[in-house]
Each structure stands twice: as C-alpha cells, then as structure tokens.
Design a protein around this motif. Structure first.
Motif, PDB file in Angstrom:
ATOM      1  N   THR A   1       0.828  -1.220   0.000  1.00 30.99           N
ATOM      2  CA  THR A   1       0.000   0.000   0.000  1.00 30.99           C
ATOM      3  C   THR A   1       0.860   1.266   0.000  1.00 30.99           C
ATOM      4  N   TRP A   2       2.165   1.125   0.260  1.00 31.97           N
ATOM      5  CA  TRP A   2       3.043   2.294   0.210  1.00 31.97           C
ATOM      6  C   TRP A   2       3.062   2.899  -1.184  1.00 31.97           C
ATOM      7  N   GLU A   3       3.012   2.038  -2.209  1.00 31.87           N
ATOM      8  CA  GLU A   3       3.046   2.526  -3.591  1.00 31.87           C
ATOM      9  C   GLU A   3       1.713   3.128  -3.999  1.00 31.87           C
ATOM     10  N   THR A   4       0.617   2.535  -3.546  1.00 38.95           N
ATOM     11  CA  THR A   4      -0.703   3.006  -3.970  1.00 38.95           C
ATOM     12  C   THR A   4      -1.212   4.162  -3.116  1.00 38.95           C
ATOM     13  N   GLY A   5      -0.785   4.225  -1.874  1.00 38.49           N
ATOM     14  CA  GLY A   5      -1.263   5.279  -0.993  1.00 38.49           C
ATOM     15  C   GLY A   5      -2.566   4.970  -0.294  1.00 38.49           C
ATOM     16  N   PHE A   6      -3.143   3.787  -0.577  1.00 34.82           N
ATOM     17  CA  PHE A   6      -4.411   3.406   0.066  1.00 34.82           C
ATOM     18  C   PHE A   6      -4.089   2.644   1.355  1.00 34.82           C
ATOM     19  N   PHE A   7      -3.783   3.419   2.386  1.00 31.10           N
ATOM     20  CA  PHE A   7      -3.372   2.814   3.651  1.00 31.10           C
ATOM     21  C   PHE A   7      -4.581   2.335   4.447  1.00 31.10           C
ATOM     22  N   HIS A   8      -4.282   1.399   5.331  1.00 33.10           N
ATOM     23  CA  HIS A   8      -5.296   0.981   6.308  1.00 33.10           C
ATOM     24  C   HIS A   8      -5.577   2.166   7.232  1.00 33.10           C
ATOM     25  N   PRO A   9      -6.810   2.331   7.691  1.00 32.21           N
ATOM     26  CA  PRO A   9      -7.129   3.480   8.561  1.00 32.21           C
ATOM     27  C   PRO A   9      -6.215   3.587   9.783  1.00 32.21           C
ATOM     28  N   SER A  10      -5.786   2.466  10.321  1.00 31.76           N
ATOM     29  CA  SER A  10      -4.908   2.533  11.491  1.00 31.76           C
ATOM     30  C   SER A  10      -3.556   3.146  11.136  1.00 31.76           C
ATOM     31  N   LEU A  11      -3.071   2.921   9.900  1.00 33.86           N
ATOM     32  CA  LEU A  11      -1.815   3.552   9.459  1.00 33.86           C
ATOM     33  C   LEU A  11      -2.012   5.050   9.284  1.00 33.86           C
ATOM     34  N   HIS A  12      -3.143   5.455   8.753  1.00 35.78           N
ATOM     35  CA  HIS A  12      -3.448   6.885   8.642  1.00 35.78           C
ATOM     36  C   HIS A  12      -3.447   7.536  10.018  1.00 35.78           C
ATOM     37  N   ASP A  13      -4.045   6.824  10.993  1.00 39.42           N
ATOM     38  CA  ASP A  13      -4.091   7.359  12.349  1.00 39.42           C
ATOM     39  C   ASP A  13      -2.683   7.532  12.907  1.00 39.42           C
TER      40      ASP A  13
END
Length: 804
Positions: free
Chosen positions: A289-301
C-alpha cells in the motif's frame, strides 16, 4: 526481505544451559550397560555417583559386622592362619573399594563417562570375590549347617548392597552375582540342590529389586534436575522482563525515519538491522500500500499522530510484512534536544496479532451463530432495537418474524444431531437467500430462526415475506443421501403497533408463532390482542394443573370395547377427566398437551394407571382395561416398575391390562421405548398401537414389538363407511397385516349402523364408539359388567345403549 515468523515463536534470550536430561530410562542404560544417544546420560551418571561418600560409615560397619559373624562361624573348623589371611584380604578389599569410590565421587552435577561406572563396578567385584572365599575355599571344612549360615551372611550382604547402592546398580548387581554364583556353585558341589535353587531365586529377586530401585532413584533425580532447570529458565525470563518491559524499542527522527534499530525491532520487521536503518517507518510497515497510498485506517491514524507530534499509547496498527497482515500495539512520545527542538519519537511496540485475532473471534462469536453463520439472538435484538428507533423517528413501522421448523425434531431423534446440524445449515443458507436484502435473518437457537424487517413494512409485506419463507423452507432437502420434507411455521408482530419495546414485540411474535404451531404448523399467524388472553388462559390452566392431582380433581371414565361378532364387552378404555373448582370441567384436548409440555403427565399417568387397575380388579375375569400412555411416561426409566407396582397392589392379572401407545413415542427415543414395551410384554400385559396410520407409520415397529392390538383411527372407519377407496384400502391392509401377525384389530369411532356393518365386513375383531356406548362413570361400568355373563348379545347391545 525474509519471511517474518511470529515474535513469540523465537526466544528473546540466549540460554546455552545444559543438555536436556533423558526423557526415557531404558533398563540397560539405568544399569550402566549402555550409553543411549538421546538425553544427557553423562550428567545423570554424575547424579548417580554424587552420594556415594555419604554412605562410607554404613558400608564399613556392615562389612565389619559381617566379618565378625563369619569368623565366629568358621573359627572352630577353619584354621586361624586361613582366617587371618582372609580377614587381611577383606580389609584390603574394603579399603580399596572405598578409596576408589572416593576418587570417582564427583562434585554434584559433574558429567561422568560410562567407563567410570564400570571402574566403580570393578572395585565392587573385587570385594565380592573376597567375600566368596569362605563358601568356596573353606567348603571342605564346613558341614551343611555351617554352609547354610555362611550363605545367610552372604545373602545379607547381597541384599544390603543391593538396596544401599541403588544409585549405582551396576556395582550392586556385580556384587550380588559374584556372591550368588559362589553360593549356588558350592551348594551344587556338595549335592544340596534345593539350597542352590533357593539361592538362585534369591539372587534373581534381589537383581530385579535393584533394577527397580535404581529406576525409582533416577526418576527422583530427574524430577529434582527438572525443577532446577525450570528455576533457571524462570530466572532468565524474570531477568529479561526486568531488562525490558516491551517486546522491542523503536525510534524515529524528525523526518520519521527509523534510527538506532535494535535487533528485536529488526527481527519484528523481518530485516537485518542495517537494512532498515534510515528508512521511513510507514514505508516499512505499509507493504504494497506504500506505492498506492491506500493505507489501512490505522496507518493513517499513526501517520497523523506522528505528524502532529503528539504522544500516543497502546495504538493498534495493522502492518503488512512479507505480504502477511499482522497487528502491532505501539506507544511513543516525542523527543526534544537540549534546546527544545523536536528530534523525533521513541517508543515501544509489541506484536499482538494472536490476541487481536482472538478478540475478533470472540466478538464474532458474540454476534453470530457458530453453526449456521447467521446473526445470533444478540445481534437480532440489537437490529430490532435499531429498527424500532428508526420507525419511531420516521413515524413508520418495522416487523419481527419468528420461524420454527416443523418436524425437525423427528430428524434429530431418528438420524442424530450430526445430520440435524447439517440440515440446519441448509435451512440457514436457504433462509439467507429467501430474505436477501429485505431484512436481517438470524438464528435464535435450536430450530428457531427470526427475521427483522426495517422501515416501511405493512401487513401485506409481512405476509408476503412469511409466505415466501414457508414455501421456500418447505421444499425438500437432501443431506447425506437422505431426503427430508420439513416445513416452517411463522409468527409475526409489527412495531410499534404490536409492541413499543423490543421485548414486547419479540414476546408477541412468539405468541403468534405458538398459535401457528398449535394450528398444525405450516402457516403464518400475525399477532392479535386475543393471543394474550389465550396465553393467560394457558398459564392459569398450567397453574391449576400443578395442584389438581393433590386436590383429587381427576377422575376416570370408561368407554366399552365390544366383540365385533357377538357384541359382548371385552374391555374398557380408561379416559382421564378433570374438573377444576375454579375453571370447571376441562377437556382432555386442552389439559393433556399442557401436562405433556410440563411433564406433569408422568404423575397423572401413574395415578390413572393405578386407579384403573384397582377398578378393573372388581370386574369379571374376561374384561380387560386399556390405559393410554404418553411418550413422556414411556421414556421414564421407571415406567415398567410403575406398571408392576400397580398390578401388584391391585391384584389385577397382567393379561387383563393393555397399554395403548401411539407411533410418536418411537420418534423421540425408539430404543428406550422399545426396551420399556418389551419389559411390559414380558409381564404378560398387552400393548396396543393407537391411531395407526395417522402418524409416522413404520412397519419396523410391528416387526420389533409384538403388539396385541392395532387400533384403526376413526377417520378411516368413517371414510370406509362412505366407500372412500383410500380408506377402504387402508382398513383392509391393516386388518390383513394384523391377521398375518396374529394381532387383533379395533375399529374406533363407530357411531352408525352403516359404520358397524362396514367394519364387520372388513374383518375388524373389536369395535369401539358411541354406537355401543359413550365414556361412562365407574358406577355405570360396574352395573354394565356385573350381569354380562347372564345376558345375550342383544341384551348387551341394549344395555350399552341404555348406559350411553
């Protein structure tokens, strides 16, 4: 990047420790004759030899005492010179053995080679050879009595050495074998064969005892060593815990790149420490997901907290490592330098994947049914609560539908719960497809399901959904090559019209379901206010029924059964009647189902059986009494004993009692029912199969149980009188089958001349119905049977009609 194992599978400390002690104790290894590869036997032999020096005083005293006894026995027959020489040799052998043992004795826990054990045994063998001299070399000077005393002293030494030196069994065995062979050889030499045999047995017993004592000793040492090893491991774990309170430390700089990577943190990431130094933390744990930018919500947090430079504790973050999803629990605080400038974060972390998965599993089980995967009662209740709140907010309606499967219990009872569970899964899948997006369906428990319909429902929609469910669930099922035809009954309640709370709405839907089941099943019933009155009436009946027996409110009436040809009375069927002081006369159709549901039928049935037997004992000998028995009674472990007690107390001969059962009793527990009926038949009582053809008929029951009578249901009798082809065929088949099995047939419900003529023509042997008499009181039954022996058949029929 390497595969990431669970951190809990790899120890956090290095513990070289000691090699593992043996887990098995082979006999040859215990005796010191073999050196197994498995286990640290060198350490175990060190434990064996560790306590030798503590027994030195005892050994010296034992040898000295035995030597004094030996010299006392030999001094009169053996020359003093020989005894002195032997004593000097004995002293030398004892001192040599003790010195050798002291030399070999290690510091506790020292590792000992197998050769050391053999050297110790060789010293013991030398001592044994000296002790063998008296019986071998001095034999010509000894008589039989003296030789026996010498052997007794040697035997004492063998036993003492065997049990005192259990820790080193090889030396004990060598000592015993040397002395034993010396004694056996001496006895053989002088023709004392019995003594030789006794000596041989003694040596064998001592050898076995030595081996077993050695095994017990080593078991104890293994236990002690195991405790010491565990204490060392616990100490290491405690020391590790004191050194660090988390699984790993992590640190990032102001640009959120990891710095000073600890080995434990690198292991958790699945990299070497040098490979991750200076890389962005989010990149390392985001995976693809590092390449796509679609992180899991917990990573966004996590990223937001790092960006705002705020402390956080026990933050759950889903990370991706080597395409593996794991859960970390992170805590950290921002760091500043001496000037107060922000320089990054430092914190601790741990892998909590297993705990997270367990929590998710527990949360799933709390909301979903384990067998079917449907929402369970708790989730259905929550969904109904939400639907009612929305309906109240939008001034609309919602509905709750309760579904109960018809005839499912028969599947469970006949084919077992495994097949029943698979059938429930099929029902759940079908129900899920039938409901679809119309609402939420779930399982309440057992064979009960439910549907929650949300905003915008009305009577038509509820009826449509219920009809679709009944039709869909009534289609045949195939499970394990069995085809099942079960149905469904539905009860519904619409909120808030039929209930303003969740509990009220569910209760009212249950009342509607009860009405649907009470009507035969396979239908849908909506809630009506009158159902509360029915439920209250049932509650009052149940309450009154619980006290009716002790208040003597029950009575029996008797309906005659006559011979089809002669019209004479051959038996009576006893029927229970209940008259409540508060509620008045109660029909059996109302109180019997309640009695069966509450199991009050068991004491009521026992009372009826006993009362009927006492009454029948007053009648003339040919007249029989028939008693209806519920399935609840028949499945009681002591029902046969109840029958025996009633017959013994009343004096009624067993052949005059007939027990009537229906086919339904075999659907619950056929084995128990069959065994109970076989006991009753063995007493000499008859057993009648009532309402044959109206239930789950099976010829298997007729093959296993010798019924005395098959009773043809009144519906077939009435149909045959109207020349209904199906009814005529069924009655003919039942009569023919009963005749071939040497069973009698009774036609029930005969009320007209036409019905009487038809059942006689079809071959029924006995007749029961209003044509010959209605159920009558005890007094009228006595009046009827008293003069039967003097009456003609026409008089009997006239008397029966008069009594009716």
């Amino acid at each position: 990047m390497t595969q990431v194992p669970s951190p809990r599978s790899v120890p956090e400390f290095a513990n070289p420790g000691k090699p593992a002690l043996p887990s098995r104790l082979p006999l040859l290894a215990v005796l010191g004759l073999a050196d197994p590869v498995e286990g640290d036997w060198a350490r175990l032999r060190g434990l064996q030899l560790a306590g030798l020096t503590r027994q030195l005083p005892v050994r010296i005293m034992a040898n000295a005492l035995a030597a004094v006894l030996m010299i006392r026995v030999l001094r009169e027959t053996v020359g003093s010179v020989w005894l002195v020489l032997w004593g000097i040799a004995l002293i030398g052998a004892v001192l040599g053995s003790i010195m050798l043992d002291r030399h070999l004795n290690p510091v506790d826990q020292r590792r000992i080679d197998l050769s050391v054990m053999r050297r110790q045994a060789s010293g013991t063998a030398a001592l044994a050879l000296v002790w063998a001299v008296p019986i071998l070399c001095f034999g010509p000077w000894l008589n039989t009595s003296q030789r026996g005393v010498v052997w007794a002293i040697m035997a004492l030494l063998i036993a003492g050495m065997g049990f005192a030196f259990a820790a080193v069994p090889l030396g004990s065995l060598v000592f015993g074998l040397v002395l034993g062979l010396a004694g056996i050889g001496s006895f053989f030499l002088y023709g004392e064969y019995t003594a030789a045999a006794v000596a041989a047995c003694f040596v064998i017993f001592v050898a076995v005892g030595v081996a077993e004592a050695a095994r017990i000793f080593l078991d104890g040492k293994l236990a002690e060593a195991g405790l010491e090893d565990k204490e060392e491991v616990v100490s290491l774990l405690l020391r590790e815990f004191e050194e660090g309170e988390a699984d790993w430390l992590w640190q990032i700089d102001a640009t959120r790149r990891v710095r000073n990577v600890s080995p434990r943190f690198a292991f958790a990431l699945g990299y070497e420490a040098d490979d991750v130094e200076g890389k962005p933390l989010i990149q390392l744990i985001a995976g693809e997901t590092w390449e796509t930018g679609f992180f899991h919500p917990s990573l966004h947090d996590l990223a937001e907290r790092l960006k705002r430079r705020e402390s956080f504790s026990n933050l759950m973050v889903r990370v991706t490592l080597s395409d593996q999803q794991r859960w970390w629990e992170l805590s950290a605080s921002p760091r500043t330098d001496g000037n107060g400038a922000f320089i990054g974060f430092r914190g601790v972390g741990s892998d909590v994947t297993e705990r997270r998965e367990s929590e998710e599993q527990i949360a799933y089980l709390a909301r979903f049914d384990m067998l079917t995967g449907l929402p369970n009662r708790m989730q259905l209740t929550a969904a109904l609560d939400e639907a009612m709140r929305r309906a109240d907010h939008w001034r609309g309606c919602c509905a709750f539908l309760m579904i109960d499967l018809d005839r499912f219990k028969a599947v469970n009872d006949t084919l077992g719960h495994l097949v029943g569970d698979r059938l429930l899964k099929s029902v759940a899948d079908r129900l899920r497809n039938l409901v679809g997006e119309y609402g939420l369906c779930g399982r309440l428990g057992g064979d009960e399901f439910a549907i929650v319909l949300g905003q915008g429902v009305d009577n038509e929609r509820v009826h449509a959904v219920a009809d679709r469910v009944i039709a869909g669930l009534s289609q045949p099922y195939t499970v394990d090559q069995h085809t099942f035809y079960i149905g469904a009954s539905v009860g519904s309640a619409i909120g808030p019209r039929d209930g303003a709370t969740v509990e009220t709405l569910m209760r009212n839907a249950d009342l509607a379901l009860y009405r649907a089941k009470d009507g035969g099943g396979g239908v849908h019933c909506g809630y009506e206010p009158s159902l509360h009155a029915d439920a209250e009436e049932r509650r009052q009946l149940e309450f009154a029924l619980r006290h009716a027996l002790e208040r003597d409110e029950f009575s029996l009436v008797y309906q005659p059964v006559v011979d089809a040809e002669t019209g004479t009375v051959v038996s009576f069927e006893a029927l229970a009647r209940w008259k409540s002081p508060e509620l008045g006369p109660i029909s059996p159709s109302r109180f019997v189902p309640i009695a069966e549901d509450t199991r009050l039928i068991v004491p009521i049935g026992a009372w009826a059986l006993r009362t009927a037997c006492f009454e029948a004992a007053r009648w003339p000998d040919p007249i029989k009494i028939a008693i209806n028995v519920s399935g609840e009674q028949l499945l009681e472990a002591g029902f046969a004993d109840t029958v025996i007690s009633a017959l013994a107390a009343s004096g009624l001969p067993p052949h005059r009692l007939e027990i009537e059962v229906t086919e339904s009793v075999f659907l619950r527990d056929g084995t128990v029912a069959e065994e109970t009926l076989q006991r009753i038949i063995a007493l000499g009582c008859g057993v009648a199969l009532d309402d044959f053809g109206t239930g789950y008929s099976s010829l298997g029951y007729l093959r296993k149980i010798r019924f005395s009578t098959i009773k043809v249901d009144r519906s077939f009798v009435q149909g045959a009188a109207r020349y209904n082809p199906e009814s005529l065929a069924i009655v003919r088949a039942v009569v023919a089958m009963a005749d071939s099995l040497e069973m009698s047939t009774t036609a029930e419900g005969v009320e007209t001349e036409e019905e009487l003529a038809m059942v006689r023509q079809l071959g029924c042997r006995k007749i029961q119905g209003y044509y010959f008499g209605r159920p009558m009181t005890t007094e009228k039954a006595r009046e009827l049977v008293a003069p039967l022996a003097r009456q003609t058949p026409e008089d009997v029929i006239y008397s029966l009609r008069g009594v009716a």
